[in-house]
Write a protein that holds these residues in place. Structure first.
Motif, PDB file in Angstrom:
ATOM      1  N   PRO A  87     -47.235 106.429 -15.181  1.00  0.00           N
ATOM      2  CA  PRO A  87     -47.603 107.266 -14.031  1.00  0.00           C
ATOM      3  C   PRO A  87     -48.015 108.660 -14.491  1.00  0.00           C
ATOM      4  CG  PRO A  87     -45.221 107.068 -14.207  1.00  0.00           C
ATOM      5  CD  PRO A  87     -45.796 106.132 -15.231  1.00  0.00           C
ATOM      6  N   ALA A  88     -48.708 109.355 -13.638  1.00  0.00           N
ATOM      7  CA  ALA A  88     -49.158 110.712 -13.971  1.00  0.00           C
ATOM      8  C   ALA A  88     -47.975 111.641 -14.215  1.00  0.00           C
ATOM      9  CB  ALA A  88     -50.049 111.249 -12.852  1.00  0.00           C
ATOM     10  N   GLU A  89     -46.902 111.460 -13.459  1.00  0.00           N
ATOM     11  CA  GLU A  89     -45.698 112.268 -13.617  1.00  0.00           C
ATOM     12  C   GLU A  89     -44.496 111.338 -13.759  1.00  0.00           C
ATOM     13  OE1 GLU A  89     -45.471 115.495 -13.976  1.00  0.00           O
ATOM     14  OE2 GLU A  89     -47.617 115.897 -13.660  1.00  0.00           O
ATOM     15  N   LEU A  90     -43.764 111.473 -14.842  1.00  0.00           N
ATOM     16  CA  LEU A  90     -42.571 110.658 -15.037  1.00  0.00           C
ATOM     17  C   LEU A  90     -41.390 111.239 -14.276  1.00  0.00           C
ATOM     18  CD1 LEU A  90     -42.618 109.875 -18.872  1.00  0.00           C
ATOM     19  CD2 LEU A  90     -43.146 108.314 -17.001  1.00  0.00           C
ATOM     20  N   THR A  91     -40.548 110.373 -13.765  1.00  0.00           N
ATOM     21  CA  THR A  91     -39.264 110.796 -13.226  1.00  0.00           C
ATOM     22  C   THR A  91     -38.223 110.709 -14.334  1.00  0.00           C
ATOM     23  OG1 THR A  91     -38.760 108.541 -12.492  1.00  0.00           O
ATOM     24  CG2 THR A  91     -39.857 110.003 -10.914  1.00  0.00           C
ATOM     25  N   PHE A  92     -37.168 111.494 -14.212  1.00  0.00           N
ATOM     26  CA  PHE A  92     -36.136 111.537 -15.230  1.00  0.00           C
ATOM     27  C   PHE A  92     -34.766 111.301 -14.591  1.00  0.00           C
ATOM     28  CE2 PHE A  92     -39.650 113.584 -17.252  1.00  0.00           C
ATOM     29  CZ  PHE A  92     -39.518 113.298 -18.602  1.00  0.00           C
ATOM     30  N   PRO A  93     -34.447 110.051 -14.304  1.00  0.00           N
ATOM     31  CA  PRO A  93     -33.121 109.777 -13.752  1.00  0.00           C
ATOM     32  C   PRO A  93     -32.034 110.069 -14.791  1.00  0.00           C
ATOM     33  CG  PRO A  93     -34.235 107.726 -14.300  1.00  0.00           C
ATOM     34  CD  PRO A  93     -35.243 108.824 -14.483  1.00  0.00           C
ATOM     35  N   PRO A  94     -30.789 110.300 -14.353  1.00  0.00           N
ATOM     36  CA  PRO A  94     -29.708 110.574 -15.314  1.00  0.00           C
ATOM     37  C   PRO A  94     -29.582 109.442 -16.329  1.00  0.00           C
ATOM     38  CG  PRO A  94     -28.983 111.013 -13.071  1.00  0.00           C
ATOM     39  CD  PRO A  94     -30.317 110.340 -12.958  1.00  0.00           C
ATOM     40  N   LEU A  97     -28.452 109.035 -22.905  1.00  0.00           N
ATOM     41  CA  LEU A  97     -29.171 109.526 -24.075  1.00  0.00           C
ATOM     42  C   LEU A  97     -29.678 110.953 -23.896  1.00  0.00           C
ATOM     43  CD1 LEU A  97     -31.249 106.360 -25.090  1.00  0.00           C
ATOM     44  CD2 LEU A  97     -29.162 107.235 -26.160  1.00  0.00           C
ATOM     45  N   ALA A  98     -29.753 111.423 -22.662  1.00  0.00           N
ATOM     46  CA  ALA A  98     -30.238 112.779 -22.415  1.00  0.00           C
ATOM     47  C   ALA A  98     -29.328 113.831 -23.039  1.00  0.00           C
ATOM     48  CB  ALA A  98     -30.379 113.022 -20.919  1.00  0.00           C
ATOM     49  N   ARG A  99     -28.099 113.464 -23.356  1.00  0.00           N
ATOM     50  CA  ARG A  99     -27.171 114.422 -23.978  1.00  0.00           C
ATOM     51  C   ARG A  99     -27.617 114.825 -25.378  1.00  0.00           C
ATOM     52  NH1 ARG A  99     -22.071 115.067 -21.685  1.00  0.00           N
ATOM     53  NH2 ARG A  99     -21.688 113.813 -19.823  1.00  0.00           N
ATOM     54  N   LEU A 100     -28.523 114.047 -25.983  1.00  0.00           N
ATOM     55  CA  LEU A 100     -29.033 114.433 -27.300  1.00  0.00           C
ATOM     56  C   LEU A 100     -29.752 115.776 -27.258  1.00  0.00           C
ATOM     57  CD1 LEU A 100     -30.486 111.099 -28.716  1.00  0.00           C
ATOM     58  CD2 LEU A 100     -28.562 112.393 -29.649  1.00  0.00           C
ATOM     59  N   LEU A 369     -38.848 110.854 -25.004  1.00  0.00           N
ATOM     60  CA  LEU A 369     -38.284 109.508 -25.002  1.00  0.00           C
ATOM     61  C   LEU A 369     -38.433 108.922 -23.602  1.00  0.00           C
ATOM     62  CD1 LEU A 369     -36.801 107.374 -26.701  1.00  0.00           C
ATOM     63  CD2 LEU A 369     -34.650 108.351 -25.938  1.00  0.00           C
ATOM     64  N   ALA A 370     -38.913 107.673 -23.539  1.00  0.00           N
ATOM     65  CA  ALA A 370     -39.159 107.029 -22.247  1.00  0.00           C
ATOM     66  C   ALA A 370     -38.718 105.580 -22.304  1.00  0.00           C
ATOM     67  CB  ALA A 370     -40.637 107.112 -21.864  1.00  0.00           C
ATOM     68  N   ARG A 371     -38.549 104.993 -21.127  1.00  0.00           N
ATOM     69  CA  ARG A 371     -38.132 103.591 -20.985  1.00  0.00           C
ATOM     70  C   ARG A 371     -39.218 102.840 -20.218  1.00  0.00           C
ATOM     71  NH1 ARG A 371     -33.393 104.522 -19.701  1.00  0.00           N
ATOM     72  NH2 ARG A 371     -32.203 103.558 -21.383  1.00  0.00           N
ATOM     73  N   TRP A 372     -39.696 101.747 -20.819  1.00  0.00           N
ATOM     74  CA  TRP A 372     -40.773 100.942 -20.230  1.00  0.00           C
ATOM     75  C   TRP A 372     -40.279  99.518 -20.027  1.00  0.00           C
ATOM     76  CZ3 TRP A 372     -44.619  98.063 -23.746  1.00  0.00           C
ATOM     77  CH2 TRP A 372     -45.496  97.285 -22.982  1.00  0.00           C
ATOM     78  N   ILE A 383     -35.598 111.675 -21.985  1.00  0.00           N
ATOM     79  CA  ILE A 383     -35.409 113.035 -22.499  1.00  0.00           C
ATOM     80  C   ILE A 383     -36.748 113.754 -22.429  1.00  0.00           C
ATOM     81  CG2 ILE A 383     -34.641 114.433 -24.449  1.00  0.00           C
ATOM     82  CD1 ILE A 383     -33.139 111.999 -25.494  1.00  0.00           C
ATOM     83  N   ARG A 384     -36.727 114.975 -21.969  1.00  0.00           N
ATOM     84  CA  ARG A 384     -37.968 115.732 -21.787  1.00  0.00           C
ATOM     85  C   ARG A 384     -38.183 116.704 -22.943  1.00  0.00           C
ATOM     86  NH1 ARG A 384     -40.371 116.874 -16.766  1.00  0.00           N
ATOM     87  NH2 ARG A 384     -38.423 116.283 -15.746  1.00  0.00           N
ATOM     88  N   ASP A 385     -39.281 116.574 -23.635  1.00  0.00           N
ATOM     89  CA  ASP A 385     -39.724 117.550 -24.633  1.00  0.00           C
ATOM     90  C   ASP A 385     -38.656 117.878 -25.676  1.00  0.00           C
ATOM     91  OD1 ASP A 385     -42.156 117.734 -23.316  1.00  0.00           O
ATOM     92  OD2 ASP A 385     -41.403 119.263 -21.951  1.00  0.00           O
ATOM     93  N   LEU A 386     -38.211 116.887 -26.408  1.00  0.00           N
ATOM     94  CA  LEU A 386     -37.221 117.081 -27.463  1.00  0.00           C
ATOM     95  C   LEU A 386     -37.897 116.816 -28.794  1.00  0.00           C
ATOM     96  CD1 LEU A 386     -34.202 117.635 -28.024  1.00  0.00           C
ATOM     97  CD2 LEU A 386     -33.842 115.163 -27.993  1.00  0.00           C
TER      98      LEU A 386
END
Length: 394
Positions: A87-94, A97-100, A369-372, A383-386
């Motif tokens: 999608p043009a904009e990803l959502t970032f549900p909790p 792994l985001a704790r990294l 990092l994304a999940r497909w 994770i956004r911009d790591l």
């Protein structure tokens, strides 16, 4: 007059005499009427039952009455198109792994993990290690890997890369293995113990293959027993061999993705001796024209009968777009292709493995990092911009 005539005469004379207690006689007559009605009702019911039974007996048999509860409708999963796009904009549900993205709060030596979910090596703009390796435990705590000092890997030409790469973390999350010049370093993350196994050459890549660790570079690959540390060379390329499915067992075949464009092949080797068993041409007959895979890059990952890998592809816009593919690991047929477009840096989107729900984890700028989920086409951010290198457990 005989006795019978006398009895008849007495009966007639008594019937003509009115009762001396009218109320009592009325109640008595009422009781008799109620008894009569009850008897008549019972007889009528009996007749009805007998008649009904006769009718039922004479009626031809039919289906029994349906007293079952209506079944719950079955939800059929939606199968996405062979070619999918984010999608043009990803959502970032909790997501755990985001704790990294947060700093380490305790050294591994003081608080070993029960199981690690992921490792992360921060890097600078030149892709050089920039800070201690982070170890994310299943308790949500981020630790620093303080029990060993890792040096960059390098080849014979002097090209360097961070020691943390996809594949260094064991599928069970309890150990990590790092290629280093002239040795393999294995860390037990549950005890913080370190073991060094001397090996010859410039070693760059690592992949866990059930009870062994494969480590090597361009010119050789070693198979190291994860318990004894015994090492032997094995005829498989550490650059193109896919990480085996941890559920497949120690005798599962080793799969390599080799070639380019029309020469792409899926090669199967025996697990122990690495003898070639078969080669299947990788086909994209289910993809709409002009889509095709030009070349795979990065680590491939097996999950059951499926194999996921990053790739450069030909799309409807460009020859050389970034993408990711899911193949049938037995036939080489491309089942799903993720078109990541042309506005991304080369080699941006390496596949990092599968999660336990059948989704592919991959790097994807700018999400990091994304999940497909290739079966549904759903893509979400983790994770956004790591900036750095991530290795996840199987």
């Amino acid at each position: 007059m005989n006795e019978q005539d006398l009895r008849r005469l007495m009966t007639v004379s008594v019937e003509d005499v009115l009762p001396s207690q009218p109320a009592a006689a009325g109640w008595d007559r009422a009781r008799r009427r109620r008894r009569t009605r009850r008897v008549v009702g019972v007889v009528a019911v009996a007749v009805a039952l007998v008649g009904g039974g006769t009718v039922v007996a004479l009626r031809p048999p039919g289906p029994p009455p349906n007293h079952s509860v209506a079944p719950t409708p079955t939800v059929v999963p939606t199968h996405a198109e062979p070619v999918q796009r984010p999608p043009a904009e990803l959502t970032f549900p909790p997501d755990p792994l985001a704790r990294l993205g947060g700093p380490a709060t305790v050294p591994l030596s003081e608080r070993p993990v029960q199981r690690a979910l992921a490792l992360f090596q921060p890097t600078d703009e030149e892709n050089r290690a920039d800070g201690p390796v982070r170890v994310l435990g299943n308790d949500g705590v981020v630790r620093s890997l303080d029990v060993v000092t890792l040096t960059p890997t390098r080849d014979a030409s002097g090209n360097e890369a961070p020691a943390v790469k996809p594949g260094v973390l064991s599928p069970d999350g309890k150990s990590a293995a790092f290629a280093q010049p002239g040795e393999l370093i294995m860390v037990d993350l549950t005890t913080a113990a370190v073991r060094r196994i001397p090996l010859f050459g410039y070693l760059e890549m690592v992949v866990w293959a059930n009870d062994r660790v494969l480590v090597g570079a361009e010119d050789r690959t070693y198979a190291v027993d994860r318990v004894t540390g015994a090492a032997s060379t094995i005829d498989v390329s550490i650059w193109v061999v896919a990480a085996p499915d941890p559920e497949a067992g120690r005798e599962a075949a080793l799969i390599e993705l080799i070639g380019e464009r029309d020469g792409l092949k899926l090669r199967s080797r025996t697990a122990r001796e690495a003898t070639i068993r078969s080669e299947e041409r990788i086909t994209g007959g289910g993809l709409p024209a002009p889509y095709q895979i030009n070349e795979f890059y990065g680590r491939g990952w097996l999950h059951g009968g499926r194999l996921a890998s990053a790739a450069w592809i030909t799309s409807g816009e460009i020859d050389g777009a970034e993408g990711a593919a899911v193949l049938d690991a037995r036939t080489g047929a491309v089942a799903h292709l993720l078109d990541l477009g042309r506005e991304r840096s080369k080699g941006c989107c390496e596949v990092l493995g599968w999660d336990n729900k059948g989704a592919v984890l991959l790097r994807m700028e700018p999400a990091a990092l994304a999940r497909w989920n290739p079966e549904t086409g759903e893509i979400t951010g983790i994770i956004r911009d790591l900036r750095g290198v991530i290795a996840v457990a199987g």
